[in-house]
Scaffold this motif. Structure first.
Motif, PDB file in Angstrom:
ATOM      1  N   LEU A   1       0.859  -1.177   0.000  1.00 42.13           N
ATOM      2  CA  LEU A   1       0.000   0.000   0.000  1.00 42.13           C
ATOM      3  C   LEU A   1       0.895   1.228   0.000  1.00 42.13           C
ATOM      4  CD1 LEU A   1      -3.179   0.908   1.415  1.00 42.13           C
ATOM      5  CD2 LEU A   1      -1.386   1.882   2.771  1.00 42.13           C
ATOM      6  N   ARG A   2       0.647   2.127  -0.920  1.00 44.84           N
ATOM      7  CA  ARG A   2       1.407   3.385  -0.988  1.00 44.84           C
ATOM      8  C   ARG A   2       0.451   4.539  -0.721  1.00 44.84           C
ATOM      9  NH1 ARG A   2       6.465   3.220  -3.314  1.00 44.84           N
ATOM     10  NH2 ARG A   2       7.034   1.183  -4.122  1.00 44.84           N
ATOM     11  N   PHE A   3       0.879   5.413   0.206  1.00 46.56           N
ATOM     12  CA  PHE A   3       0.095   6.589   0.555  1.00 46.56           C
ATOM     13  C   PHE A   3       1.035   7.783   0.532  1.00 46.56           C
ATOM     14  CE2 PHE A   3      -1.311   9.419   4.082  1.00 46.56           C
ATOM     15  CZ  PHE A   3      -2.439   9.910   3.462  1.00 46.56           C
ATOM     16  N   ASP A   4       0.717   8.758  -0.312  1.00 47.94           N
ATOM     17  CA  ASP A   4       1.578   9.936  -0.449  1.00 47.94           C
ATOM     18  C   ASP A   4       1.314  10.872   0.730  1.00 47.94           C
ATOM     19  OD1 ASP A   4       3.263  11.886  -1.279  1.00 47.94           O
ATOM     20  OD2 ASP A   4       2.277  12.266  -3.201  1.00 47.94           O
ATOM     21  N   ALA A   5       2.068  10.670   1.806  1.00 45.55           N
ATOM     22  CA  ALA A   5       1.857  11.413   3.044  1.00 45.55           C
ATOM     23  C   ALA A   5       2.231  12.881   2.898  1.00 45.55           C
ATOM     24  CB  ALA A   5       2.667  10.774   4.171  1.00 45.55           C
ATOM     25  N   VAL A   6       3.252  13.172   2.116  1.00 43.49           N
ATOM     26  CA  VAL A   6       3.733  14.550   1.988  1.00 43.49           C
ATOM     27  C   VAL A   6       2.744  15.420   1.225  1.00 43.49           C
ATOM     28  CG1 VAL A   6       5.569  15.984   1.014  1.00 43.49           C
ATOM     29  CG2 VAL A   6       6.148  13.864   2.180  1.00 43.49           C
ATOM     30  N   HIS A   7       2.117  14.884   0.182  1.00 46.36           N
ATOM     31  CA  HIS A   7       1.242  15.690  -0.676  1.00 46.36           C
ATOM     32  C   HIS A   7      -0.252  15.444  -0.440  1.00 46.36           C
ATOM     33  CE1 HIS A   7       5.103  15.338  -2.965  1.00 46.36           C
ATOM     34  NE2 HIS A   7       4.964  16.641  -2.868  1.00 46.36           N
ATOM     35  N   SER A   8      -0.609  14.702   0.593  1.00 46.17           N
ATOM     36  CA  SER A   8      -2.014  14.385   0.847  1.00 46.17           C
ATOM     37  C   SER A   8      -2.788  15.625   1.275  1.00 46.17           C
ATOM     38  CB  SER A   8      -2.117  13.309   1.933  1.00 46.17           C
ATOM     39  OG  SER A   8      -3.471  13.102   2.260  1.00 46.17           O
TER      40      SER A   8
ATOM     41  N   LEU B   1       4.366   6.755   2.049  1.00 49.56           N
ATOM     42  CA  LEU B   1       4.352   5.772   3.118  1.00 49.56           C
ATOM     43  C   LEU B   1       4.089   4.412   2.478  1.00 49.56           C
ATOM     44  CD1 LEU B   1       4.365   5.290   6.201  1.00 49.56           C
ATOM     45  CD2 LEU B   1       1.911   5.629   6.144  1.00 49.56           C
ATOM     46  N   LEU B   2       4.957   3.446   2.732  1.00 46.71           N
ATOM     47  CA  LEU B   2       4.855   2.125   2.111  1.00 46.71           C
ATOM     48  C   LEU B   2       4.572   1.093   3.191  1.00 46.71           C
ATOM     49  CD1 LEU B   2       5.272   0.404  -0.491  1.00 46.71           C
ATOM     50  CD2 LEU B   2       7.647   0.205   0.196  1.00 46.71           C
ATOM     51  N   ILE B   3       3.421   0.422   3.082  1.00 46.77           N
ATOM     52  CA  ILE B   3       3.047  -0.629   4.027  1.00 46.77           C
ATOM     53  C   ILE B   3       2.875  -1.914   3.245  1.00 46.77           C
ATOM     54  CG2 ILE B   3       1.259  -1.429   5.607  1.00 46.77           C
ATOM     55  CD1 ILE B   3       0.738   1.471   6.339  1.00 46.77           C
ATOM     56  N   THR B   4       3.606  -2.962   3.663  1.00 47.51           N
ATOM     57  CA  THR B   4       3.516  -4.267   3.009  1.00 47.51           C
ATOM     58  C   THR B   4       2.759  -5.220   3.925  1.00 47.51           C
ATOM     59  OG1 THR B   4       5.637  -3.869   1.938  1.00 47.51           O
ATOM     60  CG2 THR B   4       4.831  -6.134   1.946  1.00 47.51           C
ATOM     61  N   ALA B   5       1.712  -5.851   3.399  1.00 45.61           N
ATOM     62  CA  ALA B   5       0.907  -6.799   4.166  1.00 45.61           C
ATOM     63  C   ALA B   5       0.939  -8.151   3.466  1.00 45.61           C
ATOM     64  CB  ALA B   5      -0.524  -6.299   4.296  1.00 45.61           C
ATOM     65  N   LYS B   6       1.419  -9.159   4.178  1.00 48.73           N
ATOM     66  CA  LYS B   6       1.469 -10.510   3.596  1.00 48.73           C
ATOM     67  C   LYS B   6       1.141 -11.572   4.634  1.00 48.73           C
ATOM     68  CE  LYS B   6       6.488 -10.464   4.098  1.00 48.73           C
ATOM     69  NZ  LYS B   6       7.761 -10.597   3.425  1.00 48.73           N
ATOM     70  N   ARG B   7       0.370 -11.170   5.640  1.00 49.08           N
ATOM     71  CA  ARG B   7       0.050 -12.071   6.741  1.00 49.08           C
ATOM     72  C   ARG B   7      -0.963 -13.146   6.348  1.00 49.08           C
ATOM     73  NH1 ARG B   7      -1.968  -9.279  12.174  1.00 49.08           N
ATOM     74  NH2 ARG B   7      -1.280  -7.543  10.906  1.00 49.08           N
TER      75      ARG B   7
ATOM     76  N   ASP C   1      -5.837  -5.650   5.815  1.00 45.93           N
ATOM     77  CA  ASP C   1      -4.806  -5.560   6.847  1.00 45.93           C
ATOM     78  C   ASP C   1      -3.936  -4.324   6.633  1.00 45.93           C
ATOM     79  OD1 ASP C   1      -3.226  -6.419   9.065  1.00 45.93           O
ATOM     80  OD2 ASP C   1      -1.780  -7.316   7.687  1.00 45.93           O
ATOM     81  N   ALA C   2      -3.568  -4.047   5.393  1.00 48.03           N
ATOM     82  CA  ALA C   2      -2.741  -2.883   5.080  1.00 48.03           C
ATOM     83  C   ALA C   2      -3.487  -1.592   5.403  1.00 48.03           C
ATOM     84  CB  ALA C   2      -2.320  -2.906   3.613  1.00 48.03           C
ATOM     85  N   ILE C   3      -4.771  -1.537   5.063  1.00 53.14           N
ATOM     86  CA  ILE C   3      -5.578  -0.348   5.356  1.00 53.14           C
ATOM     87  C   ILE C   3      -5.699  -0.146   6.863  1.00 53.14           C
ATOM     88  CG2 ILE C   3      -7.904   0.639   5.199  1.00 53.14           C
ATOM     89  CD1 ILE C   3      -8.098  -0.647   2.403  1.00 53.14           C
ATOM     90  N   GLU C   4      -5.947  -1.237   7.599  1.00 54.55           N
ATOM     91  CA  GLU C   4      -6.066  -1.143   9.059  1.00 54.55           C
ATOM     92  C   GLU C   4      -4.767  -0.641   9.682  1.00 54.55           C
ATOM     93  OE1 GLU C   4      -7.268  -5.041  10.308  1.00 54.55           O
ATOM     94  OE2 GLU C   4      -9.220  -4.848   9.340  1.00 54.55           O
TER      95      GLU C   4
END
Length: 141
Positions: free
Chosen positions: A39-46, A71-77, A87-90
């Motif tokens: 999951l990629r979220f552009d924290a600087v330009h949001s 912001l890079l969140i990797t979910a593979k649980r 899971d990534a959104i949470e």
């Protein structure tokens, strides 16, 4: 819309998902199906984040932040794309909620006279204990 706090709402189009091959459980599926989620979220330009929340988020993100400010969140649980996506959104929401909390201001205090005395007594006892361990030197005439 993803609700983070009553004041902060994220739009779905601010989140970018990429599905990748994952290690771990899944048997033969692991080699064939891309179930892990980045999951990629552009924290600087949001536009959804207030400035104070953004600055706290950038500090909290640490090494999950890319050079571009994403912001890079990797979910593979889990074994399915949908569960990993949720899971990534949470995890993103939890991180944003933590960043939204305003830190308490530190109240400056001084140690009490009794606390200072206890510290000095403890130091004195410790010094005496160490002095007692030294080898005894014979008195010379």
């Amino acid at each position: 819309m993803i609700s983070v706090t009553p004041q902060i709402q994220l739009k779905e189009d601010e989140l970018h998902f990429q599905f990748i091959l994952a290690s771990g459980p899944g048997g033969q599926n692991v080699n064939k199906v891309a179930t892990a989620v980045q999951l990629r979220f552009d924290a600087v330009h949001s536009r959804s984040l207030p400035e104070d929340v953004r600055s706290r988020l950038l500090k909290l993100a640490g090494n999950r932040l890319t050079k571009e400010g994403e912001l890079l969140i990797t979910a593979k649980r889990f074994r399915t794309q949908e569960r990993n996506r949720q899971d990534a959104i949470e995890r993103l929401v939890a991180l944003l909620q933590k960043a939204a909390e305003k830190p308490k201001r530190r109240r400056i205090t001084k140690p009490s006279r009794a606390a200072k005395q206890r510290r000095l007594d403890k130091k004195r006892r410790r010094g005496e204990q160490k002095r007692a361990r030294r080898p005894v030197t014979p008195l010379s005439d």
